[in-house]
Design a protein around this motif. Structure first.
Motif, PDB file in Angstrom:
ATOM      1  N   ASP A  20      -9.307   3.285  24.284  1.00 55.71           N
ATOM      2  CA  ASP A  20      -9.413   3.566  22.850  1.00 55.71           C
ATOM      3  C   ASP A  20     -10.633   4.455  22.620  1.00 55.71           C
ATOM      4  O   ASP A  20     -11.770   3.992  22.621  1.00 55.71           O
ATOM      5  CB  ASP A  20      -9.544   2.249  22.080  1.00 55.71           C
ATOM      6  CG  ASP A  20      -9.489   2.449  20.570  1.00 55.71           C
ATOM      7  OD1 ASP A  20      -9.795   3.552  20.096  1.00 55.71           O
ATOM      8  OD2 ASP A  20      -9.157   1.474  19.860  1.00 55.71           O
ATOM      9  N   GLU A  21     -10.387   5.744  22.398  1.00 55.66           N
ATOM     10  CA  GLU A  21     -11.487   6.704  22.237  1.00 55.66           C
ATOM     11  C   GLU A  21     -12.335   6.388  21.002  1.00 55.66           C
ATOM     12  O   GLU A  21     -13.538   6.662  20.988  1.00 55.66           O
ATOM     13  CB  GLU A  21     -10.940   8.128  22.135  1.00 55.66           C
ATOM     14  CG  GLU A  21     -10.347   8.666  23.425  1.00 55.66           C
ATOM     15  CD  GLU A  21     -11.412   9.063  24.438  1.00 55.66           C
ATOM     16  OE1 GLU A  21     -12.620   8.952  24.114  1.00 55.66           O
ATOM     17  OE2 GLU A  21     -11.040   9.475  25.547  1.00 55.66           O
ATOM     18  N   ARG A  22     -11.721   5.815  19.975  1.00 54.51           N
ATOM     19  CA  ARG A  22     -12.480   5.467  18.776  1.00 54.51           C
ATOM     20  C   ARG A  22     -13.562   4.453  19.102  1.00 54.51           C
ATOM     21  O   ARG A  22     -14.711   4.590  18.672  1.00 54.51           O
ATOM     22  CB  ARG A  22     -11.541   4.907  17.703  1.00 54.51           C
ATOM     23  CG  ARG A  22     -12.227   4.553  16.390  1.00 54.51           C
ATOM     24  CD  ARG A  22     -11.271   3.826  15.456  1.00 54.51           C
ATOM     25  NE  ARG A  22     -10.906   2.516  15.959  1.00 54.51           N
ATOM     26  CZ  ARG A  22     -11.607   1.394  15.725  1.00 54.51           C
ATOM     27  NH1 ARG A  22     -12.715   1.444  15.012  1.00 54.51           N
ATOM     28  NH2 ARG A  22     -11.188   0.236  16.201  1.00 54.51           N
ATOM     29  N   LYS A  23     -13.207   3.437  19.880  1.00 55.15           N
ATOM     30  CA  LYS A  23     -14.193   2.435  20.279  1.00 55.15           C
ATOM     31  C   LYS A  23     -15.308   3.055  21.111  1.00 55.15           C
ATOM     32  O   LYS A  23     -16.491   2.762  20.915  1.00 55.15           O
ATOM     33  CB  LYS A  23     -13.517   1.321  21.099  1.00 55.15           C
ATOM     34  CG  LYS A  23     -12.755   0.297  20.296  1.00 55.15           C
ATOM     35  CD  LYS A  23     -12.312  -0.808  21.250  1.00 55.15           C
ATOM     36  CE  LYS A  23     -11.585  -1.917  20.523  1.00 55.15           C
ATOM     37  NZ  LYS A  23     -11.200  -2.993  21.461  1.00 55.15           N
TER      38      LYS A  23
ATOM     39  N   LEU B  74     -26.579   1.049  29.829  1.00 57.66           N
ATOM     40  CA  LEU B  74     -25.179   1.006  29.395  1.00 57.66           C
ATOM     41  C   LEU B  74     -24.607   2.412  29.272  1.00 57.66           C
ATOM     42  O   LEU B  74     -25.246   3.318  28.711  1.00 57.66           O
ATOM     43  CB  LEU B  74     -25.062   0.290  28.048  1.00 57.66           C
ATOM     44  CG  LEU B  74     -25.135  -1.235  28.069  1.00 57.66           C
ATOM     45  CD1 LEU B  74     -25.394  -1.775  26.674  1.00 57.66           C
ATOM     46  CD2 LEU B  74     -23.856  -1.836  28.652  1.00 57.66           C
ATOM     47  N   THR B  75     -23.393   2.587  29.795  1.00 59.91           N
ATOM     48  CA  THR B  75     -22.644   3.835  29.657  1.00 59.91           C
ATOM     49  C   THR B  75     -21.239   3.472  29.178  1.00 59.91           C
ATOM     50  O   THR B  75     -20.704   2.423  29.564  1.00 59.91           O
ATOM     51  CB  THR B  75     -22.554   4.575  31.002  1.00 59.91           C
ATOM     52  OG1 THR B  75     -23.872   4.792  31.499  1.00 59.91           O
ATOM     53  CG2 THR B  75     -21.847   5.919  30.851  1.00 59.91           C
ATOM     54  N   TRP B  76     -20.668   4.337  28.340  1.00 64.38           N
ATOM     55  CA  TRP B  76     -19.335   4.065  27.801  1.00 64.38           C
ATOM     56  C   TRP B  76     -18.417   5.239  28.104  1.00 64.38           C
ATOM     57  O   TRP B  76     -18.800   6.393  27.920  1.00 64.38           O
ATOM     58  CB  TRP B  76     -19.402   3.833  26.283  1.00 64.38           C
ATOM     59  CG  TRP B  76     -20.411   2.794  25.914  1.00 64.38           C
ATOM     60  CD1 TRP B  76     -21.664   3.008  25.421  1.00 64.38           C
ATOM     61  CD2 TRP B  76     -20.276   1.377  26.057  1.00 64.38           C
ATOM     62  NE1 TRP B  76     -22.324   1.822  25.231  1.00 64.38           N
ATOM     63  CE2 TRP B  76     -21.493   0.788  25.608  1.00 64.38           C
ATOM     64  CE3 TRP B  76     -19.258   0.537  26.500  1.00 64.38           C
ATOM     65  CZ2 TRP B  76     -21.699  -0.587  25.601  1.00 64.38           C
ATOM     66  CZ3 TRP B  76     -19.470  -0.824  26.504  1.00 64.38           C
ATOM     67  CH2 TRP B  76     -20.672  -1.373  26.051  1.00 64.38           C
ATOM     68  N   THR B  77     -17.206   4.954  28.568  1.00 60.21           N
ATOM     69  CA  THR B  77     -16.286   6.021  28.944  1.00 60.21           C
ATOM     70  C   THR B  77     -14.843   5.551  28.819  1.00 60.21           C
ATOM     71  O   THR B  77     -14.566   4.344  28.837  1.00 60.21           O
ATOM     72  CB  THR B  77     -16.558   6.484  30.388  1.00 60.21           C
ATOM     73  OG1 THR B  77     -15.713   7.590  30.702  1.00 60.21           O
ATOM     74  CG2 THR B  77     -16.281   5.361  31.387  1.00 60.21           C
ATOM     75  N   SER B  78     -13.939   6.507  28.720  1.00 58.50           N
ATOM     76  CA  SER B  78     -12.503   6.219  28.792  1.00 58.50           C
ATOM     77  C   SER B  78     -11.916   6.682  30.118  1.00 58.50           C
ATOM     78  O   SER B  78     -10.709   6.597  30.329  1.00 58.50           O
ATOM     79  CB  SER B  78     -11.771   6.906  27.633  1.00 58.50           C
ATOM     80  OG  SER B  78     -11.993   8.316  27.679  1.00 58.50           O
TER      81      SER B  78
ATOM     82  N   GLU C 187     -22.841   1.793  17.727  1.00 58.84           N
ATOM     83  CA  GLU C 187     -22.147   0.984  16.731  1.00 58.84           C
ATOM     84  C   GLU C 187     -21.171   0.043  17.430  1.00 58.84           C
ATOM     85  O   GLU C 187     -20.613   0.368  18.475  1.00 58.84           O
ATOM     86  CB  GLU C 187     -21.384   1.882  15.752  1.00 58.84           C
ATOM     87  CG  GLU C 187     -22.260   2.884  15.015  1.00 58.84           C
ATOM     88  CD  GLU C 187     -21.433   3.886  14.212  1.00 58.84           C
ATOM     89  OE1 GLU C 187     -20.187   3.724  14.180  1.00 58.84           O
ATOM     90  OE2 GLU C 187     -22.025   4.821  13.651  1.00 58.84           O
ATOM     91  N   LEU C 188     -20.970  -1.122  16.828  1.00 56.01           N
ATOM     92  CA  LEU C 188     -20.077  -2.119  17.407  1.00 56.01           C
ATOM     93  C   LEU C 188     -18.707  -2.087  16.733  1.00 56.01           C
ATOM     94  O   LEU C 188     -18.623  -2.044  15.496  1.00 56.01           O
ATOM     95  CB  LEU C 188     -20.672  -3.517  17.263  1.00 56.01           C
ATOM     96  CG  LEU C 188     -21.905  -3.826  18.106  1.00 56.01           C
ATOM     97  CD1 LEU C 188     -22.446  -5.198  17.738  1.00 56.01           C
ATOM     98  CD2 LEU C 188     -21.578  -3.774  19.591  1.00 56.01           C
ATOM     99  N   PRO C 189     -17.615  -2.156  17.500  1.00 59.88           N
ATOM    100  CA  PRO C 189     -16.275  -2.228  16.902  1.00 59.88           C
ATOM    101  C   PRO C 189     -15.877  -3.627  16.472  1.00 59.88           C
ATOM    102  O   PRO C 189     -14.806  -3.827  15.904  1.00 59.88           O
ATOM    103  CB  PRO C 189     -15.367  -1.727  18.027  1.00 59.88           C
ATOM    104  CG  PRO C 189     -16.101  -2.081  19.278  1.00 59.88           C
ATOM    105  CD  PRO C 189     -17.567  -1.985  18.951  1.00 59.88           C
TER     106      PRO C 189
ATOM    107  N   MET D 272     -17.720   5.015  18.997  1.00 59.81           N
ATOM    108  CA  MET D 272     -18.569   4.102  18.237  1.00 59.81           C
ATOM    109  C   MET D 272     -19.692   3.548  19.109  1.00 59.81           C
ATOM    110  O   MET D 272     -20.866   3.533  18.718  1.00 59.81           O
ATOM    111  CB  MET D 272     -17.747   2.942  17.661  1.00 59.81           C
ATOM    112  CG  MET D 272     -16.831   3.303  16.529  1.00 59.81           C
ATOM    113  SD  MET D 272     -15.954   1.849  15.873  1.00 59.81           S
ATOM    114  CE  MET D 272     -17.323   0.946  15.112  1.00 59.81           C
ATOM    115  N   LEU D 273     -19.340   3.108  20.309  1.00 57.94           N
ATOM    116  CA  LEU D 273     -20.330   2.508  21.194  1.00 57.94           C
ATOM    117  C   LEU D 273     -21.368   3.532  21.642  1.00 57.94           C
ATOM    118  O   LEU D 273     -22.549   3.216  21.788  1.00 57.94           O
ATOM    119  CB  LEU D 273     -19.630   1.876  22.401  1.00 57.94           C
ATOM    120  CG  LEU D 273     -18.829   0.616  22.071  1.00 57.94           C
ATOM    121  CD1 LEU D 273     -17.877   0.253  23.208  1.00 57.94           C
ATOM    122  CD2 LEU D 273     -19.765  -0.548  21.770  1.00 57.94           C
ATOM    123  N   ARG D 274     -20.943   4.766  21.859  1.00 59.69           N
ATOM    124  CA  ARG D 274     -21.905   5.815  22.219  1.00 59.69           C
ATOM    125  C   ARG D 274     -22.891   6.078  21.086  1.00 59.69           C
ATOM    126  O   ARG D 274     -24.040   6.471  21.339  1.00 59.69           O
ATOM    127  CB  ARG D 274     -21.155   7.096  22.576  1.00 59.69           C
ATOM    128  CG  ARG D 274     -20.469   7.048  23.941  1.00 59.69           C
ATOM    129  CD  ARG D 274     -19.600   8.262  24.160  1.00 59.69           C
ATOM    130  NE  ARG D 274     -19.002   8.268  25.497  1.00 59.69           N
ATOM    131  CZ  ARG D 274     -18.001   9.064  25.868  1.00 59.69           C
ATOM    132  NH1 ARG D 274     -17.471   9.913  24.981  1.00 59.69           N
ATOM    133  NH2 ARG D 274     -17.530   9.004  27.092  1.00 59.69           N
TER     134      ARG D 274
END
Length: 474
Positions: free
Chosen positions: A38-41, A68-72, A49-51, A44-46
């Motif tokens: 989910d690219e929206r999540k 922390l790193t966030w990726t799809s 912001e919390l979903p 947000m995390l990048r």
């Protein structure tokens, strides 16, 4: 927080379990990459912001953001990971079986990006017995140059409560690991060492409980670990349904369920936790886990009548709420009913299997005008409950103004602290159905209905009052 034993961890899924797990492990010093399709999540995390809503999680996220790193993109996270934790959903199918589609998709994507070093694939999702072996087969079929001793599959069920997830993550009573791989178990012992030793600095908002014992480190087979999760949730559901069944009898014999459970809870074999009467259990776990156990039993021609009875009692509790309303208002056509609380429990915005949904649905069917309020879950309800027809109120006071009745569905502290004298003074009829048994003293001319408790406040008639009429405390 420096950690000489830090690992590279990939967490697949950023829902309630995955997000809390990722942030907690980063706080303990590991380098964590969260993966979600989910690219929206992810965006947000990048942005920090919390979903989802979970008390204290935003502060811990910001305190740990450097790790922390966030990726799809699985290829950006899986090859270098020492531990890969799968935290995707397993929603129930119509027959009660959990839907394992997301597990299969995640396992294939993980397998295709494994790099050949020893890596541990952890299943933290709630899954039926045998899923660990199935995931192993998916790795065999999809991992490049698969070797039997190269990758270890471990079942590591979670025991988190939404609303207190950080506390439960940092101060668990046990860590359960199921695997045939001793090397995989030892890798996870390294991952959780700081939890086991409790040698980390507690976050400011989540203090370590006084006298906390170190968590038990429980190792089992894959199958037993998967069964432990189901059995634990099923037993807790049984306790709640048992309390509700006793509460129904209490109402008929003029006993008080709170006095009863207080008395029996002091028996150390029983205990007080989860022995609570109310509108029944909800959330993402109890309903689907009891259904999964019952359906698994059916596969083996094995009936589970105790679990089925717990489900039946829980279903009855949701209808009981409206029945109490009808006892006083009779026909609900055209009546204005305020529902306070939408989330299945306080301190979360999770609406999955929330008793409020069934209550609102039944009120709509009976022609009532429904006005709702929730401190956190209103926006979530707009997305998930668009099929329901109700009015939103900007505050609890606005919700109850002009109402013929109030139904307290979620025990938010805000509702407990409400100036109920002011609130009921604005009602058309002073009827409060407290499905969580949290209210104690209301104005003397208010009818207070609770679950399994004596009606300590009731008049012989329920008069219609002009909106704004004054009232007096008991």
């Amino acid at each position: 927080m420096p950690n000489t034993e830090s690992l590279n961890v990939a967490v697949v899924g950023t829902g309630y379990v995955g997000l809390g797990t990722a942030v907690m492990l980063a706080y303990l010093g590991h380098h964590v990459t969260g993966i979600d399709i989910d690219e929206r999540k992810i965006e947000m995390l990048r942005r920090g912001e919390l979903p989802i809503y979970e008390p204290g999680l935003a502060d811990l996220l910001h305190a740990s953001e450097s790790r922390l790193t966030w990726t799809s993109d699985y290829a950006a996270a899986i090859p270098e990971a020492d531990v890969i934790i799968v935290c995707v959903g397993t929603p129930p199918l119509p027959n009660g079986h959990p839907n394992l589609r997301y597990i299969a998709e995640a396992a294939r994507s993980v397998a295709q990006n494994l790099n050949g070093k020893f890596q541990v694939i952890v299943n933290k999702s709630t899954v039926p017995v045998g899923t660990g072996d199935w995931v192993t087969r998916i790795l065999e079929d999809n991992a490049p140059d698969y070797h039997a001793n190269r990758y270890a599959v471990v079942s590591n069920p979670e025991f988190l409560r939404e609303g207190t997830a950080l506390h439960d993550s940092l101060y668990p009573d046990r860590i359960v690991l199921g695997s045939a791989s001793q090397e995989g178990i030892e890798r996870l012992r390294q991952l959780y060492r700081r939890l086991l030793e409790q040698d980390f600095t507690p976050p400011e908002g989540v203090p370590r409980p006084a006298g906390l014992a170190r968590p038990q480190f429980v190792t089992t087979s894959l199958n037993s670990a998967e069964m432990i999760k189901y059995a634990a949730n099923a037993f807790l559901a049984l306790k709640i349904s048992f309390a509700n069944e006793i509460a129904g009898l209490c109402e008929r014999v003029d006993a008080d369920i709170e006095e009863v459970v207080h008395g029996i809870g002091h028996d150390q074999r029983i205990g007080h936790r989860f022995l609570v009467a109310g509108a029944g259990w909800g959330g993402s776990c109890f309903a689907k886990d009891t259904a999964a156990l019952i359906s698994t039993g059916a596969e083996y021609d094995y009936d589970m009548p105790i679990l089925q009875a717990a489900v039946d009692v829980n279903r009855h509790q949701r209808q009981l709420v409206v029945s109490k309303l009808q006892r006083h208002l009779h026909r609900l056509q055209g009546k204005r009913v305020a529902v306070l609380g939408l989330a299945f429990k306080p301190n979360t915005d999770d609406l999955r299997d929330a008793p409020a949904h069934d209550c609102i649905t039944r009120l709509m069917e009976l022609g009532a005008q429904v006005v709702v309020h929730d401190p956190v879950a209103m926006e979530q309800a707009r997305r998930e409950w668009s099929h329901l027809s109700y009015q939103e109120a900007s505050s609890a006071y606005d919700a109850v103004r002009g109402a013929d009745a109030v139904i307290l569905m979620t025990e938010w502290q805000e509702y407990h602290d409400l100036d109920w004298e002011q609130a009921v003074a604005s009602m058309r009829r002073r009827l409060v159905i407290d499905t969580r048994n949290v209210l104690r003293q209301l104005p003397s001319d208010t009818v207070l209905e609770q679950i399994g408790r004596r009606r300590v406040q009731e008049t012989h008639a329920l008069p219609m009052l002009p909106v704004g009429a004054s009232s007096v405390h008991v």
